[in-house]
Design a protein around this motif. Structure first.
Motif, PDB file in Angstrom:
ATOM      1  N   ARG A  45      90.182  30.027  69.581  1.00 14.91           N
ATOM      2  CA  ARG A  45      89.456  28.843  69.142  1.00 14.91           C
ATOM      3  C   ARG A  45      90.459  27.788  68.668  1.00 14.91           C
ATOM      4  N   GLU A  46      90.257  26.564  69.110  1.00 14.28           N
ATOM      5  CA  GLU A  46      91.185  25.507  68.742  1.00 14.28           C
ATOM      6  C   GLU A  46      90.430  24.320  68.155  1.00 14.28           C
ATOM      7  N   GLY A  47      91.070  23.661  67.207  1.00 19.91           N
ATOM      8  CA  GLY A  47      90.480  22.479  66.609  1.00 19.91           C
ATOM      9  C   GLY A  47      90.577  21.295  67.545  1.00 19.91           C
ATOM     10  N   VAL A  48      89.522  20.503  67.566  1.00 15.72           N
ATOM     11  CA  VAL A  48      89.439  19.335  68.440  1.00 15.72           C
ATOM     12  C   VAL A  48      89.467  18.051  67.621  1.00 15.72           C
ATOM     13  N   SER A  49      88.607  17.986  66.629  1.00 18.87           N
ATOM     14  CA  SER A  49      88.514  16.784  65.817  1.00 18.87           C
ATOM     15  C   SER A  49      87.882  17.123  64.483  1.00 18.87           C
ATOM     16  N   CYS A  50      88.188  16.319  63.478  1.00 11.14           N
ATOM     17  CA  CYS A  50      87.672  16.559  62.126  1.00 11.14           C
ATOM     18  C   CYS A  50      87.410  15.224  61.448  1.00 11.14           C
ATOM     19  N   LEU A  51      86.370  15.207  60.639  1.00  9.77           N
ATOM     20  CA  LEU A  51      86.005  14.009  59.884  1.00  9.77           C
ATOM     21  C   LEU A  51      85.734  14.391  58.441  1.00  9.77           C
ATOM     22  N   ASN A  52      86.372  13.684  57.516  1.00  4.77           N
ATOM     23  CA  ASN A  52      86.026  13.835  56.108  1.00  4.77           C
ATOM     24  C   ASN A  52      84.938  12.807  55.787  1.00  4.77           C
ATOM     25  N   THR A  53      83.771  13.256  55.436  1.00  8.85           N
ATOM     26  CA  THR A  53      82.658  12.332  55.248  1.00  8.85           C
ATOM     27  C   THR A  53      82.809  11.473  54.008  1.00  8.85           C
ATOM     28  N   GLU A  54      83.618  11.894  53.056  1.00 11.14           N
ATOM     29  CA  GLU A  54      83.784  11.131  51.821  1.00 11.14           C
ATOM     30  C   GLU A  54      84.613   9.870  52.042  1.00 11.14           C
ATOM     31  N   ASP A  55      85.726   9.998  52.749  1.00 13.14           N
ATOM     32  CA  ASP A  55      86.615   8.848  52.911  1.00 13.14           C
ATOM     33  C   ASP A  55      86.758   8.369  54.347  1.00 13.14           C
ATOM     34  N   GLY A  56      86.113   9.070  55.261  1.00 14.50           N
ATOM     35  CA  GLY A  56      86.123   8.640  56.657  1.00 14.50           C
ATOM     36  C   GLY A  56      87.371   8.997  57.438  1.00 14.50           C
ATOM     37  N   ARG A  57      88.298   9.732  56.812  1.00  8.07           N
ATOM     38  CA  ARG A  57      89.509  10.101  57.555  1.00  8.07           C
ATOM     39  C   ARG A  57      89.145  10.991  58.738  1.00  8.07           C
ATOM     40  N   THR A  58      89.836  10.754  59.842  1.00  9.53           N
ATOM     41  CA  THR A  58      89.609  11.536  61.047  1.00  9.53           C
ATOM     42  C   THR A  58      90.917  12.138  61.542  1.00  9.53           C
ATOM     43  N   PHE A  59      90.776  13.251  62.235  1.00  9.67           N
ATOM     44  CA  PHE A  59      91.911  13.937  62.827  1.00  9.67           C
ATOM     45  C   PHE A  59      91.534  14.320  64.259  1.00  9.67           C
ATOM     46  N   TYR A  60      92.510  14.240  65.143  1.00 14.10           N
ATOM     47  CA  TYR A  60      92.283  14.582  66.539  1.00 14.10           C
ATOM     48  C   TYR A  60      93.420  15.452  67.047  1.00 14.10           C
ATOM     49  N   ALA A  61      93.072  16.428  67.865  1.00 23.87           N
ATOM     50  CA  ALA A  61      94.090  17.175  68.573  1.00 23.87           C
ATOM     51  C   ALA A  61      94.740  16.260  69.604  1.00 23.87           C
ATOM     52  N   SER A  63      95.458  16.803  72.554  1.00 22.09           N
ATOM     53  CA  SER A  63      94.863  16.948  73.885  1.00 22.09           C
ATOM     54  C   SER A  63      93.620  16.081  74.081  1.00 22.09           C
ATOM     55  N   VAL A  64      93.022  15.600  72.998  1.00 20.86           N
ATOM     56  CA  VAL A  64      91.794  14.806  73.126  1.00 20.86           C
ATOM     57  C   VAL A  64      91.947  13.404  72.561  1.00 20.86           C
ATOM     58  N   SER A  65      93.055  13.134  71.907  1.00 19.73           N
ATOM     59  CA  SER A  65      93.255  11.822  71.285  1.00 19.73           C
ATOM     60  C   SER A  65      93.149  10.719  72.335  1.00 19.73           C
ATOM     61  N   GLY A  66      92.367   9.693  72.002  1.00 22.65           N
ATOM     62  CA  GLY A  66      92.164   8.595  72.935  1.00 22.65           C
ATOM     63  C   GLY A  66      90.994   8.794  73.868  1.00 22.65           C
ATOM     64  N   ARG A  67      90.484  10.025  73.945  1.00 22.84           N
ATOM     65  CA  ARG A  67      89.327  10.304  74.815  1.00 22.84           C
ATOM     66  C   ARG A  67      88.091  10.676  74.002  1.00 22.84           C
ATOM     67  N   PHE A  68      88.287  11.360  72.896  1.00 23.25           N
ATOM     68  CA  PHE A  68      87.180  11.818  72.050  1.00 23.25           C
ATOM     69  C   PHE A  68      87.126  10.977  70.782  1.00 23.25           C
ATOM     70  N   THR A  69      85.906  10.766  70.293  1.00 19.84           N
ATOM     71  CA  THR A  69      85.703  10.033  69.045  1.00 19.84           C
ATOM     72  C   THR A  69      84.687  10.776  68.191  1.00 19.84           C
ATOM     73  N   ILE A  70      85.053  11.030  66.942  1.00 18.95           N
ATOM     74  CA  ILE A  70      84.145  11.687  66.006  1.00 18.95           C
ATOM     75  C   ILE A  70      83.556  10.630  65.079  1.00 18.95           C
ATOM     76  N   SER A  71      82.282  10.784  64.781  1.00 20.33           N
ATOM     77  CA  SER A  71      81.616   9.836  63.895  1.00 20.33           C
ATOM     78  C   SER A  71      80.485  10.558  63.176  1.00 20.33           C
ATOM     79  N   SER A  72      79.950   9.891  62.177  1.00 17.96           N
ATOM     80  CA  SER A  72      78.871  10.534  61.425  1.00 17.96           C
ATOM     81  C   SER A  72      77.780   9.532  61.096  1.00 17.96           C
ATOM     82  N   ASP A  73      76.597  10.064  60.954  1.00 16.57           N
ATOM     83  CA  ASP A  73      75.460   9.315  60.427  1.00 16.57           C
ATOM     84  C   ASP A  73      74.963  10.131  59.238  1.00 16.57           C
ATOM     85  N   ASN A  74      75.454   9.787  58.059  1.00 15.72           N
ATOM     86  CA  ASN A  74      75.134  10.615  56.891  1.00 15.72           C
ATOM     87  C   ASN A  74      73.642  10.605  56.574  1.00 15.72           C
ATOM     88  N   ALA A  75      72.967   9.511  56.909  1.00 20.27           N
ATOM     89  CA  ALA A  75      71.528   9.448  56.660  1.00 20.27           C
ATOM     90  C   ALA A  75      70.781  10.478  57.497  1.00 20.27           C
TER      91      ALA A  75
END
Length: 127
Positions: A45-61, A63-75
């Motif tokens: 199992r490998e990490g692809v992307s991560c989002l901290n919902t408190e401050d909005g920081r994102t992380f990308y592997a 292999s997917v950077s520039g192609r994948f986008t993580i986002s949230s709708d907290n509501a």
């Protein structure tokens, strides 16, 4: 009951796009790290992307950077993974995971850092 439910997987041709969703129940996304992992047959199992919902920081592997986008709708208590320009190497079961309090770059892609997991959604990319 605390649950994460993924949806949005499917089969696409190379170059196509999919949007995965991860919806939480039993808890709210306030101040959580929400990550996407994937596992291909015979691979770890490998990490692809991560989002901290408190401050909005994102992380990308890489292999997917520039192609994948993580986002949230907290509501909606939902995190999305928009996947563009997919290639066959992206074929895997994709899981979302949550950890209270957020994570830094060192732990973002460590499965052991997360204590809530979804059941996974399958993505198949054909050439």
């Amino acid at each position: 009951e605390v649950l994460l439910v993924e949806s949005g997987g499917g089969s696409v041709q190379a170059g196509g796009s999919l949007r995965l969703s991860c919806t939480a129940s039993g808890f709210t996304f306030d101040d959580y790290a929400i990550a996407w992992f994937r596992q291909a047959p015979g691979k770890e199992r490998e990490g692809v992307s991560c989002l901290n919902t408190e401050d909005g920081r994102t992380f990308y592997a890489d292999s997917v950077s520039g192609r994948f986008t993580i986002s949230s709708d907290n509501a909606k208590n939902t995190v999305y993974l928009q996947m563009n320009n997919l290639n066959p190497e992206d074929t895997a079961v994709y899981y979302c995971a949550a950890d209270a309090g957020g994570v830094g770059s060192r732990l973002a892609f460590m499965p052991r850092a997360y204590d809530i997991w979804g059941q996974g959604t399958r993505v198949t990319v054909s050439s």
